[in-house]
Design a protein around this motif. Structure first.
Motif, mmCIF file in Angstrom:
data_model
loop_
_atom_site.group_PDB
_atom_site.id
_atom_site.type_symbol
_atom_site.label_atom_id
_atom_site.label_comp_id
_atom_site.label_asym_id
_atom_site.label_seq_id
_atom_site.Cartn_x
_atom_site.Cartn_y
_atom_site.Cartn_z
ATOM 1 N N LEU A 117 0.821 -1.200 0.000
ATOM 2 C CA LEU A 117 0.000 0.000 0.000
ATOM 3 C C LEU A 117 0.858 1.254 0.000
ATOM 4 C CD1 LEU A 117 -2.917 1.072 0.147
ATOM 5 C CD2 LEU A 117 -2.677 1.110 2.646
ATOM 6 N N SER A 118 2.025 1.174 0.625
ATOM 7 C CA SER A 118 2.843 2.371 0.800
ATOM 8 C C SER A 118 4.107 2.410 -0.051
ATOM 9 C CB SER A 118 3.260 2.505 2.272
ATOM 10 O OG SER A 118 3.978 1.352 2.685
ATOM 11 N N SER A 119 4.452 1.315 -0.718
ATOM 12 C CA SER A 119 5.718 1.330 -1.460
ATOM 13 C C SER A 119 5.695 0.355 -2.631
ATOM 14 C CB SER A 119 6.888 0.985 -0.523
ATOM 15 O OG SER A 119 6.790 -0.361 -0.096
ATOM 16 N N GLN A 120 6.570 0.614 -3.586
ATOM 17 C CA GLN A 120 6.798 -0.268 -4.716
ATOM 18 C C GLN A 120 8.300 -0.398 -4.937
ATOM 19 O OE1 GLN A 120 4.838 1.377 -8.122
ATOM 20 N NE2 GLN A 120 2.791 0.794 -7.449
ATOM 21 N N THR A 121 8.772 -1.596 -5.147
ATOM 22 C CA THR A 121 10.181 -1.802 -5.443
ATOM 23 C C THR A 121 10.314 -2.737 -6.644
ATOM 24 O OG1 THR A 121 10.375 -3.696 -3.926
ATOM 25 C CG2 THR A 121 10.874 -1.496 -3.037
ATOM 26 N N LEU A 122 11.355 -2.508 -7.426
ATOM 27 C CA LEU A 122 11.648 -3.351 -8.585
ATOM 28 C C LEU A 122 13.132 -3.671 -8.552
ATOM 29 C CD1 LEU A 122 10.767 -4.627 -11.310
ATOM 30 C CD2 LEU A 122 11.450 -2.473 -12.398
ATOM 31 N N ASP A 123 13.454 -4.943 -8.584
ATOM 32 C CA ASP A 123 14.852 -5.358 -8.650
ATOM 33 C C ASP A 123 15.073 -6.065 -9.987
ATOM 34 O OD1 ASP A 123 17.467 -5.653 -7.824
ATOM 35 O OD2 ASP A 123 17.097 -7.636 -6.968
ATOM 36 N N ALA A 124 16.236 -5.847 -10.565
ATOM 37 C CA ALA A 124 16.561 -6.437 -11.866
ATOM 38 C C ALA A 124 17.910 -7.121 -11.789
ATOM 39 C CB ALA A 124 16.584 -5.358 -12.946
ATOM 40 N N LYS A 125 17.998 -8.257 -12.437
ATOM 41 C CA LYS A 125 19.257 -8.972 -12.622
ATOM 42 C C LYS A 125 19.258 -9.443 -14.066
ATOM 43 C CE LYS A 125 21.910 -12.959 -11.043
ATOM 44 N NZ LYS A 125 21.841 -14.229 -10.279
ATOM 45 N N CYS A 126 19.962 -8.712 -14.925
ATOM 46 C CA CYS A 126 19.853 -8.921 -16.364
ATOM 47 C C CYS A 126 21.224 -9.050 -17.010
ATOM 48 C CB CYS A 126 19.103 -7.758 -17.024
ATOM 49 S SG CYS A 126 17.500 -7.398 -16.284
ATOM 50 N N ALA A 127 21.293 -9.889 -18.039
ATOM 51 C CA ALA A 127 22.533 -10.088 -18.782
ATOM 52 C C ALA A 127 22.275 -9.895 -20.268
ATOM 53 C CB ALA A 127 23.099 -11.482 -18.519
ATOM 54 N N TYR A 128 23.181 -9.180 -20.921
ATOM 55 C CA TYR A 128 23.090 -8.914 -22.355
ATOM 56 C C TYR A 128 24.463 -9.189 -22.970
ATOM 57 C CZ TYR A 128 19.076 -6.446 -20.504
ATOM 58 O OH TYR A 128 17.925 -6.132 -19.818
ATOM 59 N N ILE A 129 24.514 -10.062 -23.947
ATOM 60 C CA ILE A 129 25.772 -10.450 -24.586
ATOM 61 C C ILE A 129 25.618 -10.292 -26.088
ATOM 62 C CG2 ILE A 129 27.450 -12.306 -24.943
ATOM 63 C CD1 ILE A 129 26.385 -13.590 -22.344
ATOM 64 N N LEU A 130 26.591 -9.638 -26.718
ATOM 65 C CA LEU A 130 26.586 -9.465 -28.176
ATOM 66 C C LEU A 130 27.984 -9.790 -28.702
ATOM 67 C CD1 LEU A 130 25.005 -6.547 -30.186
ATOM 68 C CD2 LEU A 130 27.283 -7.376 -30.748
ATOM 69 N N CYS A 131 28.048 -10.647 -29.713
ATOM 70 C CA CYS A 131 29.316 -11.059 -30.305
ATOM 71 C C CYS A 131 29.245 -10.939 -31.824
ATOM 72 C CB CYS A 131 29.641 -12.504 -29.934
ATOM 73 S SG CYS A 131 29.936 -12.775 -28.171
ATOM 74 N N ASP A 132 30.320 -10.464 -32.411
ATOM 75 C CA ASP A 132 30.450 -10.301 -33.864
ATOM 76 C C ASP A 132 31.616 -11.178 -34.315
ATOM 77 O OD1 ASP A 132 30.880 -9.523 -36.472
ATOM 78 O OD2 ASP A 132 31.002 -7.387 -36.061
ATOM 79 N N GLY A 133 31.297 -12.309 -34.965
ATOM 80 C CA GLY A 133 32.299 -13.311 -35.291
ATOM 81 C C GLY A 133 33.110 -12.986 -36.530
ATOM 82 N N MET A 134 34.266 -13.639 -36.633
ATOM 83 C CA MET A 134 35.150 -13.482 -37.792
ATOM 84 C C MET A 134 35.895 -14.796 -38.001
ATOM 85 S SD MET A 134 37.955 -11.176 -35.793
ATOM 86 C CE MET A 134 36.667 -10.562 -34.708
ATOM 87 N N GLY A 135 36.366 -15.016 -39.216
ATOM 88 C CA GLY A 135 37.157 -16.211 -39.496
ATOM 89 C C GLY A 135 36.610 -16.978 -40.686
#
Length: 357
Positions: A117-135
């Motif tokens: 009634l008196s509060s709101q909380t949001l917790d996040a634990k997130c992972a983002y991975i981006l790879c650009d390959g070569m070969g």
């Protein structure tokens, strides 16, 4: 802010609640960007003014410059903040001139919301991975897939609560490099046929984040107050020469200026040197991870007002925003694979942590 300091010293606040409200209003102004001019290189510091006031209870709030976390461009006064919203989206495209996609990415978002009634909380634990390959011989997509799989498995097993420190991240990236390196050795790949990949990885925990990168895939940040900023610095010959004191125009006149100096896989761990950036989220923020198919030719800097700013302001949905970035890259660049991951974070002052005043 100086007016607020004068009011405090003159005893114009009869109750401490009035001071709290004034501080929160100032934080909201920073966070929302209302009537705030673009940042300049020189700003007036209010830290010493508040610190010299010796206000009882103010020691419960961090009002110092955040030297350990993104200190150069953080607001001078840092009130405790909390996360109020997080959205993310990703998309990849082969581009206009390649016959296969060597980019790869991974998104994992864990959000936990609590509301009373008196509060709101949001917790996040997130992972983002981006790879650009070569070969050669389909090596690029193999290397980027190995990198994504190895890192996500490591995070699943070892990332429990707080953000990993630099030593832990170095270990994870070193393991990833070794996995690709050993495949190169087993297949006896040499020269340009040795597979490898760039990496940009972002981990978010609450209002804090850490970015790790190898190569020229990038992390950008956009806020209303600071505009668009490139957080990572490419690991390439041109940047290496600039660090050595060479003028940028001369450094990038070299024919090998854009050649990578760091990548995962081609060499052993002894020559690997990833870079890290720890970020403290003190205002609504858009974070963008991208491969060079999107960032080449200053595409993002040129089209920030039409393709990035509207997403943070809510004039364009995040999925639509990512699709528009991919379309823009295909129209303006198109010579390489294109991948974009966008994370939109909203924050506000955490009044529950001001109760000690």
């Amino acid at each position: 802010m100086i007016d607020l300091a004068a009011q405090v010293t003159e005893g114009q606040f009869d109750v401490i609640e009035g001071l709290k409200e004034a501080l929160v209003a100032i934080a909201d102004k920073y966070q929302l960007g209302a009537n705030t001019p673009p940042a300049t290189l020189e700003t007036t510091s209010d830290v010493s003014v508040l610190a010299d006031l010796d206000i009882p209870g103010l020691e419960g709030i961090d009002i110092t410059e955040d030297t350990g976390m993104d200190s150069i461009d953080s607001p001078t006064m840092v009130l405790p903040m909390k996360l109020t919203g997080l959205e993310d989206a990703g998309q990849s495209h082969v581009g206009q001139q390649r016959d296969h996609n060597e980019d790869n990415y991974f998104i994992q978002s864990a959000l936990r919301r609590q509301e009373t009634l008196s509060s709101q909380t949001l917790d996040a634990k997130c992972a983002y991975i981006l790879c650009d390959g070569m070969g050669g011989h389909s090596g690029g997509e193999v290397a980027s897939q190995i990198a994504v799989d190895t890192l996500r498995a490591y995070l699943d097993e070892h990332w429990q609560a707080d953000l990993p420190d630099e030593a832990e991240l170095r270990h994870a990236i070193g393991m990833t490099n070794q996995a690709i390196y050993e495949k190169n050795q087993a297949e006896e790949r040499t020269g340009s046929a040795r597979m490898g990949t760039t990496l940009v990885m972002l981990l978010v925990k609450g209002t804090q984040a850490v970015a790790a990168h190898v190569g020229d895939s990038r992390l950008y940040r956009y806020t209303k107050r600071l505009g668009l900023q490139q957080i990572t610095v490419d690991h390439e010959v041109g940047q290496r020469e600039i660090k050595r004191g060479v003028e940028p125009a001369i450094a990038y006149a070299r024919p090998d200026a854009y050649q990578l100096t760091q990548a995962l896989g081609p060499c052993g761990e002894d020559v690997l040197d990833p870079s890290f950036n720890y970020l403290n989220l003190t205002e609504d923020t858009l974070l963008l991870l991208c491969s060079d198919g999107l960032s080449d030719d200053r595409l993002l800097e040129t089209h920030c007002s039409t393709h990035i700013e509207p997403v943070l302001r809510g004039h364009k949905g995040i999925e639509e925003g990512v699709a528009d970035l991919i379309e823009l890259a295909n129209e303006q660049n198109g010579h390489d694979n294109i991948t974009a991951l966008v994370v939109k974070l909203r924050v506000k002052p955490d009044l529950s942590k001001l109760q000690t005043i």
